[in-house]
Design an enzyme around this catalytic site. Structure first.
Site, PDB file in Angstrom:
ATOM      1  CG  ASP A  68      -2.094   0.938   1.084  1.00 36.02           C
ATOM      2  OD1 ASP A  68      -1.907   2.055   0.557  1.00 36.02           O
ATOM      3  OD2 ASP A  68      -3.209   0.548   1.474  1.00 36.02           O
ATOM      4  CB  SER A 109      -6.494   2.449   0.061  1.00 39.63           C
ATOM      5  OG  SER A 109      -5.172   2.922   0.195  1.00 39.63           O
ATOM      6  CB  THR A 162      -5.886  -2.856   0.775  1.00 39.56           C
ATOM      7  OG1 THR A 162      -5.491  -1.521   0.453  1.00 39.56           O
ATOM      8  CG2 THR A 162      -5.321  -3.812  -0.258  1.00 39.56           C
ATOM      9  CD  GLU A 276      -3.045  -3.240   2.852  1.00 41.81           C
ATOM     10  OE1 GLU A 276      -3.257  -2.159   2.286  1.00 41.81           O
ATOM     11  OE2 GLU A 276      -3.720  -3.646   3.820  1.00 41.81           O
ATOM     12  CG  ASP A 323      -3.098   0.759  -2.660  1.00 41.99           C
ATOM     13  OD1 ASP A 323      -1.878   1.055  -2.613  1.00 41.99           O
ATOM     14  OD2 ASP A 323      -3.840   0.839  -1.661  1.00 41.99           O
ATOM     15  CG  HIS A 324      -2.421   4.597  -3.582  1.00 41.14           C
ATOM     16  ND1 HIS A 324      -1.577   5.042  -2.596  1.00 41.14           N
ATOM     17  CD2 HIS A 324      -3.479   4.020  -2.944  1.00 41.14           C
ATOM     18  CE1 HIS A 324      -2.105   4.768  -1.405  1.00 41.14           C
ATOM     19  NE2 HIS A 324      -3.255   4.133  -1.588  1.00 41.14           N
TER      20      HIS A 324
END
Length: 387
Positions: A68, A109, A162, A276, A323-324
């Site tokens: 993440d 997210s 997430t 994650e 995710d970014h």
């Protein structure tokens, strides 16, 4: 092929580092330098995957890592801090994912996780739903329908955006107690993380842990007390809310992953698990270089556990992405031998840059190239032959 991939990675890291610098806040308002002051003990990654490693023609299992907030700069910072080596360097295929959501150029997210989990872009803040509030179907849910074992592992609450995007369907990511209600009916085999209070200290008075225990689930407060239990249907909720930083966690993400694989590998039909590295994002939001690097290294060591499994199993596809990116991290200086770093952050929010996608194992070649985040879902579903 390894040489070409690593050369491409170096070029991409240079490009994005330059782009971050060029796009930092106008007028030079954000020139505060951050230095790495809390150095982790360096580790030497064991070489599990080589150019001669052979895999099955198609995967039976998928281990899907999401860092993440992990952009190219976060990865290179971790690489520098560890003296130039990471388990990540054993990933044989490199791609890049465009992270925009249906509503915003810069995703959050919830939308970012939903695009990865379910293959469609949605509005920022929504979990497992399209902008019109109709439900999507996640790859975890598809895996359940196909008879595979499933799992989720995180270092934040398991109701966070997430992990929630793989199991829940709600219009607002902050509906933590509602998200928790999807776990009892999901069929998931193991989940590990924080967030116990969302199962027990609820406004509606329900105790979801007790409800799930009647369905055969066993709950533990840590991995140590779960030792010896490799049966399906168990959960480890180690904290009432999120876990502390990596250095202060009573058990590490690598231990979490090892536990999940011990359980899931018992499935004759294979498994899907999402892992994650949650708090790389937190470090970016805090503009805390120590935390960014510590969390990225914790995830890399967890990846080592997955690679060791994949090298033995030969039927497991391992995919790593984000995710970014968070923080707009810019690396201005460093020393690979000493593990020194000097950096700035251009924001306390997310940025819109592409993030890396790494893959190794059967079907990994499909992950090369530049594509939308939704295509990560499509590639994994196709590899597992999920309907």
């Amino acid at each position: 092929m390894r040489t070409n991939i690593l050369s491409s990675l170096s070029l991409l890291l240079f490009f994005f580092s330059f782009s971050f610098f060029a796009c930092s806040q106008p007028g030079g308002k954000h020139k505060i330098f951050h230095e790495l002051t809390e150095k982790s003990e360096k580790y030497t990654p064991t070489q599990y995957i080589t150019d001669t490693t052979t895999f099955a023609s198609a995967p039976k299992n998928v281990i899907f890592f999401i860092g993440d907030g992990m952009g190219p700069a976060q990865l290179f910072a971790a690489l520098t801090a560890n003296g130039g080596d990471l388990y990540m360097k054993q990933m044989q295929v490199l791609g890049m994912s465009q992270t925009q959501s249906a509503s915003d150029y810069v995703t959050d997210s919830a939308a970012g996780g939903t695009a990865l989990s379910s293959g469609e872009r949605t509005t920022n803040g929504m979990i497992g739903m399209r902008p019109d509030s109709t439900r999507m179907t996640s790859m975890l849910e598809l895996s359940e329908r196909a008879g595979k074992a499933t799992g989720l592992v995180a270092t934040v609450v398991v109701t966070h955006a997430t992990p929630a995007s793989f199991i829940a369907h709600v219009p607002d990511r902050n509906m933590y107690e509602e998200i928790a209600t999807f776990y009892p009916k999901s069929g998931i085999d193991i989940f590990i993380g924080g967030g116990k209070k969302h199962f027990t200290e609820r406004a509606d008075g329900r105790n979801l842990i007790e409800e799930m225990q009647t369905e055969g689930y066993r709950f533990y407060d840590d991995i140590a007390t779960s030792q010896g239990d490799k049966e399906m249907k168990q959960a480890i909720l180690a904290y009432p809310e999120s876990a502390p930083v990596a250095a202060e966690r009573k058990e590490s993400l690598p231990e979490y992953v090892g536990k999940a694989l011990d359980v899931l590998s018992r499935s004759e039909n294979g498994f899907f698990v999402m892992v994650e590295g949650s708090q790389i994002d937190y470090g970016g939001h805090e503009n805390n270089l120590n935390k960014v690097v510590g969390e990225a290294l914790d995830m890399d060591k967890a990846l080592g556990v997955a690679l060791e499994f994949a090298a033995r199993d030969r039927e497991t596809l391992v995919v790593v992405t984000a995710d970014h990116e968070t923080g707009g991290l810019v690396l201005h200086g460093g020393d690979m031998e000493k593990g020194d770093l000097k950096a700035t952050f251009s924001t306390r929010g997310h940025s819109a840059v592409m993030v890396p996608v790494y893959a190794v194992g059967p079907g990994a070649e499909a992950f090369a190239g530049i594509y939308k985040n939704t295509e990560v879902f499509e590639k994994i579903v196709k590899a597992l032959k999920l309907k």
